[in-house]
Design an enzyme around this catalytic site. Structure first.
Site, short mmCIF file in Angstrom:
data_model
loop_
_atom_site.label_atom_id
_atom_site.label_comp_id
_atom_site.label_asym_id
_atom_site.label_seq_id
_atom_site.Cartn_x
_atom_site.Cartn_y
_atom_site.Cartn_z
N HIS A 27 -1.22 1.60 27.50
CA HIS A 27 -2.26 1.26 26.53
C HIS A 27 -1.88 1.86 25.17
CE1 HIS A 27 -5.18 0.15 29.79
NE2 HIS A 27 -4.35 0.95 30.46
N HIS A 274 -4.96 -3.32 23.77
CA HIS A 274 -5.58 -2.39 24.73
C HIS A 274 -4.70 -2.07 25.91
CE1 HIS A 274 -8.29 -0.81 27.81
NE2 HIS A 274 -9.12 -0.49 26.84
N GLU A 426 -27.03 11.95 41.00
CA GLU A 426 -26.02 12.34 41.99
C GLU A 426 -24.61 12.30 41.42
OE1 GLU A 426 -29.58 11.06 44.36
OE2 GLU A 426 -28.43 10.17 42.71
N HIS A 487 -32.08 4.88 54.08
CA HIS A 487 -31.83 6.31 54.02
C HIS A 487 -31.03 6.83 55.21
CE1 HIS A 487 -34.58 6.22 50.70
NE2 HIS A 487 -34.64 7.53 50.60
#
Length: 684
Positions: A27, A274, A426, A487
């Site tokens: 890049h 890029h 999380e 869950h």
């Protein structure tokens, strides 16, 4: 001086272009556009000594837009950063030579495609997955504040380092960056500076096709100080922005820098700059634009290295030497805290670190492994002061709150607190813990096992970087009952075990929890995942069973066949170990000798010598039953072609636990029946 500044910036650009061109991969555009900003930071502001790149109070630089790695490799080369070995000894050789740059992205090169921690000195964290670098930098800044609060004394400012992270548009789009930025704003981390390289180009094209929000307004809402540099090439404006950061004492700072990807090349401001080389003609055209020799490759003009040596080299050496003199005085005045800081840097445990770990007597009622883990964690933390951590808003459930008198909470006004409140974040929680581990604290974070999926990228990076982050997960099975399939973790254990370098522990009782924490506390270069139960599990009577110290081997014989030579082996982890023990008794009543093997950590067992593994799992015993309330994936290598696994092949159901166990076959009768069938089949 201005001419030397320009020459140095263009030298960085030239090295980046040439490295990508030689590799035919990489890049080039991002380093070309943002090079003036990185140069200004390193040459004029970064408190970093190239001759000792790991001194504790150095500023940290994180290249979050890791695809621009040639920018970092060029800086490490031009500033003369020295290599450091795995024992933290500074070596004489450079971290990055010109030959290393010439082998960019090649096998075993010190200049890989993205920055890799522990591979090249001067890399503070592995980056590449966008957003990870900036999120990790928040943990570094939090660790810096914690160290300052605990160890600084009047006249002895041991820790006051800053953390800089260079991010791109992609980082700003990633959710983990938003999670981490919100947390940083709450904690008022004035030692944290994110540099937003806003070149408005991603792989698919201009960001207008997908990303039109007001980033500056978003960060103001987070509680950040925001300043803007209209042109990345304006070195004076860039310097003013860094001075603005240094003057800010209450908020983290975002510097929005408007740059031009592929600056000076024929593909400037386009997606073509890029992710692919410029091509020979494009490189020549860019060098012509910069006034550099068009046909010289990896060219470092006379005076450039000397210029860096007189800038960051001299400044960094002076700052580091002054800090070392300060530390000598600190050691004389504050010997105990000084010793602690030295242990932290070497990842050593203090004397008596395990003195308070409790014993758990046999108890048929027992307690959940999350509860016993919480007790052991609190005992350890009282003897290991730099053990810090918390949860993603679940400490009452994960039992990870430190409750002794001086633990306190880490907050803006109490940065010496040991309890981290990370919020419902999380992914950022795991990344923040990684950042703290990179500053050499011993961090942990926690959540429910099902939500490990949200944090998987950061967990993976802890393993890739070989840092001892502790990931604690509770509610480890369908034992969460009525919460239902959303869950109930099924595939998460298999996913964690698939990560090379991650130790996954699922202890069966309080005794195994104790030994799990003993093993985890000693880790230097490996992360661990602790997988713990919500429901109570009996504490086993070790006078009649194998000792829990077998956890150190990953798997061990918990209960053997009465005659010593088993006809069938029952293998299990966690709560299912107790199920296997019950099935063993039922089989014994039928005259079938069964061995129960507890397997709390597959990874440790796989490392044992063949002789030990064959003792635990004799190859001659083909009848084997694996039992685990999770996906059966991976168990085949232990039960073999003739064995069977009682596990989960669906996503569970919403119901009371006893109903679930019966529905999915987790009963002693089901395990015993499977064992009988295997004994009959393998003995015929």
């Amino acid at each position: 001086m201005a001419e030397l500044d320009t020459l140095a910036v263009n030298t960085i650009r030239g090295l980046c272009m040439d490295a990508v061109e030689q590799a035919e991969s990489g890049h080039p555009g991002t380093p070309m556009g943002i090079a003036p900003v990185a140069y200004t930071l390193w040459q004029k502001f970064l408190r970093f000594d190239p001759s000792d790149p790991i001194w504790p109070n150095r500023d940290r630089f994180v290249l979050s837009e890791g695809h621009a790695s040639t920018l970092l490799w060029s800086l490490l080369h031009l500033t003369g950063v020295r290599a450091v070995d795995p024992d933290y000894e500074v070596l004489g050789r450079p971290a990055v030579t010109l030959d290393d740059l010439k082998t960019f992205r090649q096998l075993d090169s010190r200049c890989p495609g993205h920055p890799e921690y522990r591979w090249t000195s001067g890399v503070e964290t592995t980056t590449g997955p966008l957003g990870q670098g900036v999120a990790t930098s928040v943990g570094m800044a939090m660790a810096g504040r914690w160290l300052a609060a605990r160890y600084n004394q009047p006249g002895f400012t041991l820790f006051d380092f800053d953390v800089y992270a260079l991010a791109g548009d992609g980082c700003m789009m990633e959710g983990v960056a938003s999670e981490a930025a919100s947390l940083a704003g709450h904690h008022r981390l004035a030692n944290l500076c994110w540099i937003y390289d806003s070149n408005r180009i991603t792989i698919e094209g201009h960001t207008d096709i997908t990303f039109t929000e007001d980033v500056a307004a978003r960060f103001l809402a987070y509680g950040w100080n925001v300043t803007t540099v209209a042109d990345a090439n304006d070195l004076d404006a860039v310097a003013r922005a860094f001075h603005t950061f240094r003057a800010e004492t209450e908020r983290p700072t975002l510097i929005v820098v408007h740059s031009h990807i592929g600056y000076g090349s024929p593909v400037e401001d386009s997606a073509e700059a890029h992710g692919s080389p410029l091509g020979a003609d494009g490189v020549r055209a860019a060098k012509r634009f910069f006034g550099m020799p068009e046909d010289r490759y990896f060219h470092v003009p006379d005076g450039v290295r000397e210029h860096f040596a007189q800038g960051i080299g001299a400044r960094g050496a002076e700052l580091r030497a002054a800090w070392e003199r300060l530390f000598e005085g600190y050691r004389a005045a504050w010997p105990a805290p000084a010793k602690e800081t030295e242990r932290i840097q070497r990842r050593e445990l203090p004397d008596g670190w395990d003195e308070l770990i409790p014993d758990f007597p046999p108890d048929p009622k027992g307690l959940a492994t999350r509860d016993s883990s919480g007790k052991v964690l609190n005992a350890l933390a009282q003897r290991l002061p730099w053990l810090v951590g918390g949860s993603a808003d679940l400490a009452p459930s994960t039992k990870t709150l430190l409750t002794f008198a001086d633990a306190r909470s880490f907050q803006p006004d109490s940065p010496a607190g040991r309890n981290l409140h990370l919020g419902v974040r999380e992914h950022a929680s795991a990344a923040v813990a990684n950042g703290m581990a990179l500053v050499k604290l011993r961090p942990y974070w926690s959540g429910f096992l099902i939500f490990s999926d949200y944090a998987k990228a950061a967990i993976r990076l802890s393993a890739l970087m070989e840092i001892p982050t502790v990931h604690i997960f509770t509610h480890d099975s369908i034992g969460v009952g009525e919460d239902g399939p959303t869950h109930q973790p099924v595939e998460q254990l298999a996913g964690l075990r698939a990560m090379p370098g991650l130790l996954v522990f699922r202890p069966a009782d309080a005794g195994e929890v104790v030994e799990t924490w003993r093993a985890v506390a000693r880790l230097h270069h490996e992360p661990a995942a602790l997988v713990l139960s919500r429901q109570k599990l009996p504490t086993l009577d070790r006078s009649a069973l194998g000792p829990a110290s077998g956890v150190a081997h990953g798997a061990y014989v918990l209960a053997d066949a009465p005659a010593g030579q088993p006809q069938v082996i029952l293998l299990a982890t966690g709560s299912e170990v107790h199920l296997a023990l019950s099935a063993r008794e039922e089989l014994a009543a039928d005259g079938i000798g069964a061995r129960v093997v507890s397997m709390p950590c597959w990874e440790l067992f796989d490392r044992q010598p063949r002789e030990y593994r064959d003792q635990v799992l004799p190859p001659a015993v083909k009848a084997r039953v694996g039992v685990e309330q999770a996906s059966t994936f991976g168990w085949d290598r232990y039960v073999g072609d003739h064995g069977t696994v009682i596990g989960m092949n669906t996503y569970g159901a919403s119901a009371p636990l006893k109903q679930l166990l019966k529905r999915f076959g987790f009963t002693p009768e089901r395990v015993a029946r499977a064992a009988r069938e295997l004994v009959a089949a393998t003995s015929s």
